[in-house]
Design a protein around this motif. Structure first.
Motif, PDB file in Angstrom:
ATOM      1  N   GLY A  44       0.547  -0.992  -0.122  1.00 46.12           N
ATOM      2  CA  GLY A  44      -0.076  -0.031  -0.050  1.00 46.12           C
ATOM      3  C   GLY A  44       0.841   1.376  -0.090  1.00 46.12           C
ATOM      4  N   ARG A  45       2.130   1.121  -0.273  1.00 44.80           N
ATOM      5  CA  ARG A  45       2.684   2.480  -0.164  1.00 44.80           C
ATOM      6  C   ARG A  45       2.868   3.052  -1.455  1.00 44.80           C
ATOM      7  NH1 ARG A  45       8.241   1.242   0.078  1.00 44.80           N
ATOM      8  NH2 ARG A  45       7.608  -1.063   0.147  1.00 44.80           N
ATOM      9  N   GLY A  46       2.445   2.339  -2.543  1.00 44.81           N
ATOM     10  CA  GLY A  46       2.758   2.837  -3.748  1.00 44.81           C
ATOM     11  C   GLY A  46       1.606   2.296  -4.675  1.00 44.81           C
ATOM     12  N   PRO A  47       1.431   3.206  -5.854  1.00 48.20           N
ATOM     13  CA  PRO A  47       0.394   2.942  -6.876  1.00 48.20           C
ATOM     14  C   PRO A  47       0.238   1.598  -7.458  1.00 48.20           C
ATOM     15  CG  PRO A  47       2.184   4.025  -7.906  1.00 48.20           C
ATOM     16  CD  PRO A  47       2.354   4.130  -6.401  1.00 48.20           C
ATOM     17  N   ARG A  48      -1.028   1.276  -8.116  1.00 48.32           N
ATOM     18  CA  ARG A  48      -1.082  -0.021  -8.805  1.00 48.32           C
ATOM     19  C   ARG A  48      -0.288  -0.094 -10.082  1.00 48.32           C
ATOM     20  NH1 ARG A  48      -7.007  -2.556  -8.808  1.00 48.32           N
ATOM     21  NH2 ARG A  48      -5.870  -4.219  -9.535  1.00 48.32           N
ATOM     22  N   THR A  49       0.398  -1.099 -10.425  1.00 44.62           N
ATOM     23  CA  THR A  49       0.994  -1.266 -11.725  1.00 44.62           C
ATOM     24  C   THR A  49       0.846  -2.706 -12.169  1.00 44.62           C
ATOM     25  OG1 THR A  49       3.331  -0.991 -12.656  1.00 44.62           O
ATOM     26  CG2 THR A  49       3.209  -1.552 -10.270  1.00 44.62           C
ATOM     27  N   ALA A  50       1.036  -2.734 -13.523  1.00 41.79           N
ATOM     28  CA  ALA A  50       1.048  -4.120 -14.196  1.00 41.79           C
ATOM     29  C   ALA A  50       2.186  -4.642 -13.871  1.00 41.79           C
ATOM     30  CB  ALA A  50       0.728  -3.707 -15.637  1.00 41.79           C
ATOM     31  N   LEU A  51       3.345  -3.954 -13.479  1.00 38.03           N
ATOM     32  CA  LEU A  51       4.797  -4.589 -13.310  1.00 38.03           C
ATOM     33  C   LEU A  51       4.443  -5.677 -12.174  1.00 38.03           C
ATOM     34  CD1 LEU A  51       7.018  -1.332 -13.007  1.00 38.03           C
ATOM     35  CD2 LEU A  51       7.196  -3.173 -14.882  1.00 38.03           C
ATOM     36  N   THR A  52       3.568  -5.659 -11.318  1.00 34.07           N
ATOM     37  CA  THR A  52       3.556  -6.674 -10.156  1.00 34.07           C
ATOM     38  C   THR A  52       3.316  -7.884 -10.642  1.00 34.07           C
ATOM     39  OG1 THR A  52       2.868  -4.710  -8.701  1.00 34.07           O
ATOM     40  CG2 THR A  52       2.097  -6.851  -8.107  1.00 34.07           C
ATOM     41  N   GLY A  53       2.264  -7.670 -11.571  1.00 32.14           N
ATOM     42  CA  GLY A  53       2.015  -9.283 -12.005  1.00 32.14           C
ATOM     43  C   GLY A  53       2.874  -9.832 -12.728  1.00 32.14           C
ATOM     44  N   LEU A  54       3.682  -9.254 -13.329  1.00 31.86           N
ATOM     45  CA  LEU A  54       4.759  -9.738 -14.254  1.00 31.86           C
ATOM     46  C   LEU A  54       6.050 -10.277 -13.388  1.00 31.86           C
ATOM     47  CD1 LEU A  54       5.158  -7.096 -17.126  1.00 31.86           C
ATOM     48  CD2 LEU A  54       3.919  -9.313 -17.176  1.00 31.86           C
ATOM     49  N   VAL A  55       6.288  -9.329 -12.344  1.00 28.27           N
ATOM     50  CA  VAL A  55       7.403  -9.842 -11.553  1.00 28.27           C
ATOM     51  C   VAL A  55       7.135 -11.131 -10.823  1.00 28.27           C
ATOM     52  CG1 VAL A  55       8.577  -9.026  -9.576  1.00 28.27           C
ATOM     53  CG2 VAL A  55       8.390  -7.481 -11.405  1.00 28.27           C
ATOM     54  N   LEU A  56       5.832 -11.074 -10.233  1.00 28.64           N
ATOM     55  CA  LEU A  56       5.405 -12.126  -9.318  1.00 28.64           C
ATOM     56  C   LEU A  56       5.295 -13.405 -10.203  1.00 28.64           C
ATOM     57  CD1 LEU A  56       2.559 -10.796  -7.239  1.00 28.64           C
ATOM     58  CD2 LEU A  56       5.002 -10.866  -6.519  1.00 28.64           C
ATOM     59  N   THR A  57       4.972 -13.416 -11.584  1.00 27.69           N
ATOM     60  CA  THR A  57       5.131 -14.429 -12.307  1.00 27.69           C
ATOM     61  C   THR A  57       6.433 -14.860 -12.793  1.00 27.69           C
ATOM     62  OG1 THR A  57       2.828 -13.879 -13.246  1.00 27.69           O
ATOM     63  CG2 THR A  57       4.516 -15.074 -14.660  1.00 27.69           C
ATOM     64  N   GLU A  58       7.274 -14.060 -12.881  1.00 28.15           N
ATOM     65  CA  GLU A  58       8.780 -14.372 -12.904  1.00 28.15           C
ATOM     66  C   GLU A  58       9.221 -15.121 -11.761  1.00 28.15           C
ATOM     67  OE1 GLU A  58      12.644 -13.631 -14.899  1.00 28.15           O
ATOM     68  OE2 GLU A  58      10.340 -13.447 -15.919  1.00 28.15           O
ATOM     69  N   LEU A  59       8.892 -14.672 -10.829  1.00 25.03           N
ATOM     70  CA  LEU A  59       9.600 -15.225  -9.436  1.00 25.03           C
ATOM     71  C   LEU A  59       8.662 -16.570  -9.021  1.00 25.03           C
ATOM     72  CD1 LEU A  59      10.395 -12.084  -7.478  1.00 25.03           C
ATOM     73  CD2 LEU A  59      11.907 -13.739  -8.734  1.00 25.03           C
ATOM     74  N   GLY A  60       7.698 -16.734  -9.627  1.00 18.99           N
ATOM     75  CA  GLY A  60       6.923 -18.002  -9.394  1.00 18.99           C
ATOM     76  C   GLY A  60       5.942 -17.877  -8.000  1.00 18.99           C
ATOM     77  N   ILE A  61       5.665 -16.312  -7.910  1.00 20.56           N
ATOM     78  CA  ILE A  61       4.840 -16.132  -6.845  1.00 20.56           C
ATOM     79  C   ILE A  61       3.359 -16.038  -7.052  1.00 20.56           C
ATOM     80  CG2 ILE A  61       4.260 -14.426  -4.722  1.00 20.56           C
ATOM     81  CD1 ILE A  61       7.555 -13.775  -5.405  1.00 20.56           C
ATOM     82  N   GLU A  62       2.473 -16.566  -6.455  1.00 21.75           N
ATOM     83  CA  GLU A  62       1.148 -16.291  -6.659  1.00 21.75           C
ATOM     84  C   GLU A  62       0.377 -15.017  -5.575  1.00 21.75           C
ATOM     85  OE1 GLU A  62      -3.154 -18.910  -6.384  1.00 21.75           O
ATOM     86  OE2 GLU A  62      -1.384 -19.982  -6.030  1.00 21.75           O
ATOM     87  N   LEU A  63      -0.349 -14.472  -6.138  1.00 15.92           N
ATOM     88  CA  LEU A  63      -0.923 -13.399  -5.246  1.00 15.92           C
ATOM     89  C   LEU A  63      -2.356 -13.815  -5.055  1.00 15.92           C
ATOM     90  CD1 LEU A  63      -0.864 -10.398  -4.228  1.00 15.92           C
ATOM     91  CD2 LEU A  63      -1.621  -9.562  -6.370  1.00 15.92           C
TER      92      LEU A  63
END
Length: 348
Positions: free
Chosen positions: A167-186
């Motif tokens: 919650g410190r920063g705005p929403r960004t499509a980067l989040t989904g790409l990075v989590l996928t890259e690292l194998g992390i499920e949100l």
């Protein structure tokens, strides 16, 4: 006609070209990392030999001189070991080592004065006068600098994702790409002691990487041209790179009293960046978004002028230019074009 061997020895790949004194490239070879600073002397020598032997067509030949363009050229590498290895390949002259900055610069021009900006995993700029480096800025590594580099971009991407998740920063499509890259499920329902499980995993997996490995996230910035956060990261990278370039750009031979700009950089009136200007490294050459913004900021630093740059993919052309220049052979527009065209034909 004498033959020379020119080598662009990078940390991850090595490129070697055999050429004659007229600038006609006769053979080309590649191998793994050939930089002794990052690869170690034994592995580097093997890569240099492998790429060179390919360029020679598989057999030793009469070589009048060898030039290596590599990072860490000022660190006094073991010249005797390089010389011994190239004697085995037919060297009857000397081995010279030059900065990879000069290799990149001369890949974009045959002229002996100008500026270069390289932004790959790291970031560095240089001013060249009389075929020599006279000023260098940044290139100080992830801890001290490399601002605007692939490492810097990747770190800012990871920070933006971490900021969105808590919650410190705005929403960004980067989040989904990075989590996928690292194998992390949100899963926003999964928390532990108040923190999202995805955030916990991001922390663990990010810190398992070496700082330089954060550069793996850099391409994501250019994959999302409409994302505001990604756009802001690209803009700030360009600002850093422009400042790095401006730090070296004022010509030492220019006349007039020096001034200081808003960023505290000494500036000589009438010149922002000596031409020609050469850009290299994936941050500047892939997509050209950051490169265009750097040029825009350079033009803004001197109203009424238009900044332009030659883009280069690597330093192998520059290595070929340098080996001729350092052996007293003039490289003009005709010879430079001959090097480019004959090498391009070999590389396919």
């Amino acid at each position: 006609m004498r033959k020379y061997l020119a080598i662009d020895a990078g940390g991850t790949s090595t490129r070697a070209v055999l050429l004659n004194s007229s600038g006609h490239c006769l053979g080309y070879g590649t191998a793994g990392g050939g930089n002794p600073v990052s690869r170690g002397i034994t592995a580097a020598l093997e890569s240099l030999s492998q790429a060179s032997m390919q360029a020679l067509g598989g057999a030793p030949a009469n070589i009048s001189g060898v030039l290596l363009a590599m990072a860490g050229a000022s660190m006094e590498p073991p010249m005797n070991l390089f010389h011994e290895r190239f004697v085995e390949l037919g060297l009857c002259g000397s081995v010279m080592i030059e900065s990879d900055l000069l290799g990149a610069f001369y890949s974009g021009t045959y002229q002996d004065d100008g500026c270069a900006l390289i932004a790959g995993t790291g970031a560095v700029s240089a001013r060249i006068e009389g075929a020599k480096l006279v000023a260098v800025a940044d290139g100080t590594g992830w801890l001290l600098g490399d601002n605007g580099s692939g490492f810097w971009l990747g770190r800012e991407v990871a920070r933006a994702v971490a900021a969105e998740l808590d919650g410190r920063g705005p929403r960004t499509a980067l989040t989904g790409l990075v989590l996928t890259e690292l194998g992390i499920e949100l899963n926003v329902a999964q928390r532990s002691q108040g923190r999202l499980r995805a955030q916990q995993q991001l922390i663990v997996k990010t810190y398992e990487l070496s700082p330089i490995e954060l550069s793996r996230f850099a391409p994501l910035v250019f994959a999302l041209p409409q994302d505001a956060v990604a756009g802001d990261i690209a803009h700030r990278a360009a600002s850093h790179l422009a400042k790095t370039l401006l730090a070296v750009a004022s010509s030492a031979s220019a006349t007039g009293p020096a001034s200081t700009d808003a960023g505290g950089i000494a500036r000589t009136p009438g010149e922002v960046c000596a031409q020609p200007l050469v850009f290299g490294g994936s941050v500047l050459t892939k997509g050209r978004t950051v490169a265009a913004e750097v040029l825009k900021q350079l033009a803004a630093a001197q109203p009424g002028t238009a900044a332009s740059a030659s883009m280069v993919e690597d330093g192998v052309v520059g290595s070929a230019v340098l080996v001729l220049k350092r052996n007293g052979i003039e490289v003009d527009a005709v010879v430079f074009t001959r090097i480019q065209d004959s090498l391009a034909a070999l590389r396919g």
